[in-house]
Design a protein around this motif. Structure first.
Motif, PDB file in Angstrom:
ATOM      1  N   GLY A  11       4.161  51.030  27.071  1.00 53.62           N
ATOM      2  CA  GLY A  11       4.617  52.289  27.639  1.00 53.62           C
ATOM      3  C   GLY A  11       5.467  52.085  28.865  1.00 53.62           C
ATOM      4  O   GLY A  11       6.030  51.022  29.063  1.00 53.62           O
ATOM      5  N   GLY A  12       5.437  53.142  29.715  1.00 51.62           N
ATOM      6  CA  GLY A  12       4.481  54.207  29.785  1.00 51.62           C
ATOM      7  C   GLY A  12       3.034  53.741  29.941  1.00 51.62           C
ATOM      8  O   GLY A  12       2.740  52.598  30.238  1.00 51.62           O
ATOM      9  N   THR A  13       2.177  54.706  29.713  1.00 49.04           N
ATOM     10  CA  THR A  13       0.739  54.461  29.758  1.00 49.04           C
ATOM     11  C   THR A  13       0.139  54.901  28.436  1.00 49.04           C
ATOM     12  O   THR A  13      -0.212  56.075  28.263  1.00 49.04           O
ATOM     13  N   PRO A  14       0.020  53.999  27.461  1.00 50.52           N
ATOM     14  CA  PRO A  14      -0.492  54.391  26.147  1.00 50.52           C
ATOM     15  C   PRO A  14      -1.842  55.087  26.203  1.00 50.52           C
ATOM     16  O   PRO A  14      -2.117  55.995  25.414  1.00 50.52           O
ATOM     17  N   THR A  15      -2.685  54.652  27.148  1.00 50.29           N
ATOM     18  CA  THR A  15      -4.044  55.182  27.193  1.00 50.29           C
ATOM     19  C   THR A  15      -4.128  56.552  27.870  1.00 50.29           C
ATOM     20  O   THR A  15      -5.226  57.062  28.086  1.00 50.29           O
ATOM     21  N   LEU A  16      -2.972  57.179  28.156  1.00 51.80           N
ATOM     22  CA  LEU A  16      -2.985  58.599  28.461  1.00 51.80           C
ATOM     23  C   LEU A  16      -3.216  59.412  27.193  1.00 51.80           C
ATOM     24  O   LEU A  16      -3.664  60.559  27.255  1.00 51.80           O
ATOM     25  N   LEU A  17      -2.882  58.841  26.034  1.00 52.50           N
ATOM     26  CA  LEU A  17      -3.232  59.483  24.762  1.00 52.50           C
ATOM     27  C   LEU A  17      -4.725  59.288  24.514  1.00 52.50           C
ATOM     28  O   LEU A  17      -5.303  58.273  24.914  1.00 52.50           O
ATOM     29  N   PRO A  18      -5.365  60.226  23.841  1.00 52.83           N
ATOM     30  CA  PRO A  18      -6.765  60.010  23.468  1.00 52.83           C
ATOM     31  C   PRO A  18      -6.914  58.732  22.649  1.00 52.83           C
ATOM     32  O   PRO A  18      -6.033  58.392  21.842  1.00 52.83           O
ATOM     33  N   ALA A  19      -8.006  58.019  22.847  1.00 51.63           N
ATOM     34  CA  ALA A  19      -8.231  56.783  22.103  1.00 51.63           C
ATOM     35  C   ALA A  19      -8.193  57.037  20.608  1.00 51.63           C
ATOM     36  O   ALA A  19      -7.753  56.182  19.824  1.00 51.63           O
ATOM     37  N   GLU A  20      -8.624  58.227  20.189  1.00 54.24           N
ATOM     38  CA  GLU A  20      -8.610  58.564  18.761  1.00 54.24           C
ATOM     39  C   GLU A  20      -7.184  58.622  18.213  1.00 54.24           C
ATOM     40  O   GLU A  20      -6.948  58.294  17.054  1.00 54.24           O
ATOM     41  N   ASP A  21      -6.217  59.039  19.058  1.00 51.21           N
ATOM     42  CA  ASP A  21      -4.823  59.074  18.611  1.00 51.21           C
ATOM     43  C   ASP A  21      -4.277  57.662  18.416  1.00 51.21           C
ATOM     44  O   ASP A  21      -3.565  57.381  17.443  1.00 51.21           O
ATOM     45  N   LEU A  22      -4.595  56.765  19.350  1.00 52.63           N
ATOM     46  CA  LEU A  22      -4.159  55.371  19.189  1.00 52.63           C
ATOM     47  C   LEU A  22      -4.823  54.755  17.969  1.00 52.63           C
ATOM     48  O   LEU A  22      -4.196  53.969  17.233  1.00 52.63           O
TER      49      LEU A  22
END
Length: 407
Positions: free
Chosen positions: A95-106
């Motif tokens: 990213g960015g900060t990937p873990t701004l997305l919910p873990a379920e989305d990743l």
């Protein structure tokens, strides 16, 4: 020279658009997927990456819908590269900060990779994270989904240095997040450091290295601060609020990091990267350095397959709109000529611990390599064996050595 190819209206990088030559070794060349998540809670003052702080950027571009948009490009990638798909050996979510997305989305994005592509049973799956953006629960979800590696942006253990860099986490949070990752079952954890920040003292840098060694990590990346044009940090320096990083200080910091890390069992394998053994190396980055194949998912992401390089439109809204319309998100592309590919092989390979064969250099480059040996920049034993390998001093001047051998 590079050849810029025309893009077919509405369908750049379609199956008919990828030259046969690029497909020739597709199934046998190492292949990775990069997934760019362009969101950040705040913009760090030194960062010029393609990131956005707003939560809402339009339909398909906001955080809530982003995973589905990325999966749509994954489907296009499988269509373009098929029917004889390469096996995915690495996945890197950055990213960015990937873990701004919910873990379920990743987890959903990774599940789509497995649905659409053959995946190596020993696949390396990395996500970047800011220390404050993960919790024991989110890390457990990521690990259960198949993520194997976590890369945390620590940068420094000194609070005032973090403040200059506009980092939000507290000095001890990165090490704590690393411990939480190990407890969640991650086999590999990296900490990123930045050295040479204005106001950083020798004691600050020593404390940062000590904090890394106290954390349960098997990989460390350490980068000199680069003042990128257009950033808040560059503007502060231009106004005289902060001094420019000093080259001599940067060199001293690097030597100190290398000495401390090697003394603690870390070996350098690329100029800015150290690991506890070969198994702890970042295989995805090694894929880049080897000029292998990868597809970049996300706004602004770059891809490379068989000498063809392309890049997506940068803004998340434009990226999402194209995919929603069934169009390719590619902005432009080029085919690398033989000379360009040879040049990149030298530029990337020389930064590695194993270096590269002298035969990869031009005739003039080989003459300059002999001179670099005499100046203590390339290892004489490796040179006698037919390879160009940086010495410890050569690593301090790696960019200059690369320029000298490739001009």
């Amino acid at each position: 020279m590079n050849t810029v190819l025309p893009l077919l209206p509405g369908s750049p990088a379609s199956p008919s658009d990828l030259p046969d030559a690029a497909r020739e070794h597709l199934p046998t060349t190492p292949f990775g997927l990069y997934v760019h998540v362009p969101f950040c809670a705040t913009r760090c003052g030194y960062c010029d990456f393609n990131t956005y702080t707003s939560d809402e950027l339009g339909p398909g571009a906001n955080r809530a819908e982003y995973a589905g948009t990325a999966i749509a490009e994954l489907r296009r990638a499988a269509e373009v590269l098929g029917p004889d798909l390469p096996t995915v050996s690495t996945v890197f979510v950055g990213g960015g900060t990937p873990t701004l997305l919910p873990a379920e989305d990743l987890a959903a994005v990774l599940a789509a990779v497995r649905e659409l592509f053959p995946v190596d049973p020993a696949v390396e799956v990395t996500t970047e994270a800011n220390p404050e953006s993960v919790t024991p629960a989110s890390l457990a979800t990521l690990r259960a989904a198949g993520f194997t590696r976590l890369s945390l942006g620590m940068q420094s253990a000194a609070e005032h240095v973090l403040a200059v860099l506009d980092r939000r986490h507290t000095p001890g949070r990165a090490a704590q997040a690393a411990r939480e990752a190990v407890e969640a079952g991650f086999g590999h954890v990296n900490l990123d450091l930045i050295y040479g920040t204005p106001g950083e003292t020798d004691a600050d840098w020593a404390a940062s290295l000590d904090a890394v060694l106290a954390a349960p990590v098997d990989h460390v990346s350490a980068y000199a601060l680069i003042v990128e044009e257009g950033t808040r940090l560059a503007r502060r320096i231009a106004r005289g609020e902060l001094p420019l990083p000093d080259d001599d200080v940067l060199a001293d910091r690097y030597v100190q990091a290398d000495t401390v890390l090697r003394g603690a069992g870390f070996d350098w394998y690329e100029v800015s990267n150290w690991s506890r053994g070969e198994a702890a190396r970042c295989r995805h980055n090694e894929l880049y350095w080897a000029n292998a194949n990868w597809w970049g998912i996300g706004p602004g992401a770059h891809s490379h397959v068989g000498g063809v390089r392309w890049w997506n439109v940068k803004h998340p809204a434009a990226y999402a709109q194209r995919l929603a319309a069934g169009e390719s998100p590619v902005a432009d592309r080029e085919v690398l000529g033989d000379a360009d590919r040879a040049l990149e092989t030298v530029m990337l390979g020389l930064r590695l611990r194993d270096g590269l064969p002298l035969t990869a250099l031009s005739d003039a480059g080989r003459l300059r390599a002999a001179d670099a040996v005499a100046r203590g920049l390339l290892d004489p034993g490796a040179h006698a064996a037919g390879r160009a390998v940086l010495t410890d001093r050569g690593r301090l001047l790696a960019d200059a050595v690369v320029r000298d051998l490739t001009d």
